[in-house]
Scaffold this motif. Sequence first.
Motif, mmCIF file in Angstrom:
data_model
loop_
_atom_site.group_PDB
_atom_site.id
_atom_site.type_symbol
_atom_site.label_atom_id
_atom_site.label_comp_id
_atom_site.label_asym_id
_atom_site.label_seq_id
_atom_site.Cartn_x
_atom_site.Cartn_y
_atom_site.Cartn_z
ATOM 1 N N GLN A 84 -1.214 18.610 9.773
ATOM 2 C CA GLN A 84 -2.297 18.996 8.872
ATOM 3 C C GLN A 84 -2.243 20.503 8.636
ATOM 4 O O GLN A 84 -2.154 21.286 9.581
ATOM 5 C CB GLN A 84 -3.647 18.598 9.456
ATOM 6 C CG GLN A 84 -4.784 18.842 8.502
ATOM 7 C CD GLN A 84 -6.103 18.305 9.041
ATOM 8 O OE1 GLN A 84 -6.140 17.594 10.031
ATOM 9 N NE2 GLN A 84 -7.177 18.647 8.374
ATOM 10 N N GLU B 64 -1.282 4.218 12.596
ATOM 11 C CA GLU B 64 -2.521 4.135 13.386
ATOM 12 C C GLU B 64 -3.087 2.715 13.399
ATOM 13 O O GLU B 64 -3.709 2.297 14.369
ATOM 14 C CB GLU B 64 -3.574 5.093 12.821
ATOM 15 C CG GLU B 64 -3.269 6.542 13.100
ATOM 16 C CD GLU B 64 -4.213 7.487 12.357
ATOM 17 O OE1 GLU B 64 -5.183 7.015 11.719
ATOM 18 O OE2 GLU B 64 -3.973 8.705 12.421
ATOM 19 N N ARG B 65 -2.836 1.961 12.335
ATOM 20 C CA ARG B 65 -3.395 0.610 12.206
ATOM 21 C C ARG B 65 -2.457 -0.481 12.695
ATOM 22 O O ARG B 65 -2.898 -1.605 12.931
ATOM 23 C CB ARG B 65 -3.733 0.322 10.735
ATOM 24 C CG ARG B 65 -4.799 1.205 10.181
ATOM 25 C CD ARG B 65 -5.285 0.732 8.836
ATOM 26 N NE ARG B 65 -4.247 0.649 7.840
ATOM 27 C CZ ARG B 65 -4.393 1.010 6.565
ATOM 28 N NH1 ARG B 65 -5.534 1.483 6.138
ATOM 29 N NH2 ARG B 65 -3.404 0.887 5.721
ATOM 30 N N TRP C 122 4.342 -0.481 12.335
ATOM 31 C CA TRP C 122 4.543 0.799 11.647
ATOM 32 C C TRP C 122 4.763 1.918 12.659
ATOM 33 O O TRP C 122 5.613 2.793 12.451
ATOM 34 C CB TRP C 122 3.354 1.122 10.746
ATOM 35 C CG TRP C 122 3.448 0.462 9.407
ATOM 36 C CD1 TRP C 122 2.865 -0.723 9.035
ATOM 37 C CD2 TRP C 122 4.171 0.931 8.269
ATOM 38 N NE1 TRP C 122 3.192 -1.007 7.731
ATOM 39 C CE2 TRP C 122 3.986 -0.009 7.241
ATOM 40 C CE3 TRP C 122 4.951 2.048 8.025
ATOM 41 C CZ2 TRP C 122 4.558 0.143 5.979
ATOM 42 C CZ3 TRP C 122 5.522 2.218 6.771
ATOM 43 C CH2 TRP C 122 5.323 1.263 5.761
ATOM 44 N N GLU D 92 0.837 -1.209 0.000
ATOM 45 C CA GLU D 92 0.000 0.000 0.000
ATOM 46 C C GLU D 92 0.871 1.258 0.000
ATOM 47 O O GLU D 92 0.595 2.226 -0.705
ATOM 48 C CB GLU D 92 -0.920 -0.012 1.225
ATOM 49 C CG GLU D 92 -1.855 1.157 1.299
ATOM 50 C CD GLU D 92 -2.760 1.116 2.522
ATOM 51 O OE1 GLU D 92 -3.249 2.193 2.905
ATOM 52 O OE2 GLU D 92 -2.972 0.033 3.106
ATOM 53 N N TYR E 191 3.612 11.374 3.928
ATOM 54 C CA TYR E 191 3.558 11.150 5.368
ATOM 55 C C TYR E 191 2.158 10.767 5.830
ATOM 56 O O TYR E 191 2.001 9.997 6.779
ATOM 57 C CB TYR E 191 4.051 12.389 6.134
ATOM 58 C CG TYR E 191 3.956 12.182 7.623
ATOM 59 C CD1 TYR E 191 4.874 11.362 8.277
ATOM 60 C CD2 TYR E 191 2.943 12.762 8.372
ATOM 61 C CE1 TYR E 191 4.782 11.129 9.633
ATOM 62 C CE2 TYR E 191 2.843 12.539 9.736
ATOM 63 C CZ TYR E 191 3.764 11.721 10.356
ATOM 64 O OH TYR E 191 3.652 11.488 11.706
ATOM 65 N N ARG E 192 1.127 11.273 5.161
ATOM 66 C CA ARG E 192 -0.245 10.952 5.561
ATOM 67 C C ARG E 192 -0.503 9.455 5.459
ATOM 68 O O ARG E 192 -1.183 8.869 6.300
ATOM 69 C CB ARG E 192 -1.238 11.753 4.719
ATOM 70 C CG ARG E 192 -1.120 13.267 4.968
ATOM 71 C CD ARG E 192 -1.760 14.063 3.891
ATOM 72 N NE ARG E 192 -1.032 13.878 2.633
ATOM 73 C CZ ARG E 192 -1.199 14.639 1.555
ATOM 74 N NH1 ARG E 192 -2.046 15.645 1.572
ATOM 75 N NH2 ARG E 192 -0.508 14.409 0.462
ATOM 76 N N VAL E 193 0.094 8.808 4.447
ATOM 77 C CA VAL E 193 -0.037 7.351 4.300
ATOM 78 C C VAL E 193 0.716 6.651 5.428
ATOM 79 O O VAL E 193 0.207 5.711 6.045
ATOM 80 C CB VAL E 193 0.466 6.881 2.912
ATOM 81 C CG1 VAL E 193 0.472 5.375 2.817
ATOM 82 C CG2 VAL E 193 -0.375 7.510 1.800
ATOM 83 N N ALA F 188 1.372 7.808 8.388
ATOM 84 C CA ALA F 188 0.641 8.029 9.643
ATOM 85 C C ALA F 188 -0.564 7.097 9.740
ATOM 86 O O ALA F 188 -0.847 6.554 10.818
ATOM 87 C CB ALA F 188 0.212 9.490 9.747
ATOM 88 N N ARG F 189 -1.279 6.894 8.627
ATOM 89 C CA ARG F 189 -2.415 5.954 8.634
ATOM 90 C C ARG F 189 -1.949 4.539 8.945
ATOM 91 O O ARG F 189 -2.587 3.814 9.705
ATOM 92 C CB ARG F 189 -3.141 5.974 7.285
ATOM 93 C CG ARG F 189 -4.124 7.098 7.149
ATOM 94 C CD ARG F 189 -5.099 6.866 6.007
ATOM 95 N NE ARG F 189 -4.492 6.578 4.726
ATOM 96 C CZ ARG F 189 -4.127 7.482 3.830
ATOM 97 N NH1 ARG F 189 -4.296 8.769 4.075
ATOM 98 N NH2 ARG F 189 -3.592 7.123 2.681
ATOM 99 N N MET F 190 -0.807 4.156 8.368
ATOM 100 C CA MET F 190 -0.270 2.816 8.632
ATOM 101 C C MET F 190 0.091 2.681 10.116
ATOM 102 O O MET F 190 -0.158 1.650 10.728
ATOM 103 C CB MET F 190 0.952 2.539 7.752
ATOM 104 C CG MET F 190 0.684 2.566 6.262
ATOM 105 S SD MET F 190 -0.598 1.414 5.729
ATOM 106 C CE MET F 190 0.292 -0.117 5.783
#
Length: 194
Positions: free
Chosen positions: A89, A118-119, A123, A24, A110-112, A114-116
Amino acid sequence: MAETHVSRIILESAAGGPLPGWAEVARGVRVKRYRPKQEVFGDGDVHPYVYVVREGLLKLSYVNESGSEWIKSFAYEWRFFASISALDQDGRTSFAVTALEPSVLERLDYRVLARMAERSLVWARALHTLLLVFAARKEQRERELLTLSPRERYVAFRDAHPDLERRIPQKDLARHLGVTAVGLNRIVMRIRRA
């Protein structure tokens, strides 16, 4: 065959193992090429990206309104950089990055990342570890600027990066060390004579 990303190697090393969902992230990795003097990003840009250097050398610098430049650091092979303030942001970069040599960079959103994080704890560990590396670099730089003389700063830089010293124009190294080009030349000449 899938392309090997330097960023993956660095992130997996920081995580202590394989990163779940790398595919991803890999879809969004952009390989960017820069010529000498070409800007990667400027001061005040909206730019939520992290870069990893595959090849080349770049300077990260602040420029004031009168055009005076202070070089905060250099990025070279297998180093990563970002403007931390731009990762927030609606944040904006607080410095500029310019290539000193032909350079090949991997750009990650970086937004990707950060999402990784969080999950996935793996990561999150990777980003946490890299943040600590970044903070340690900044702490060392601050300590050197505040406690070492210009001569000591030059010797510390030369000893830590003998190959890099030869690649950096002397005027840029002087700006990094917080001295004039003439002052650095005097320091170098005195050391060579000693």
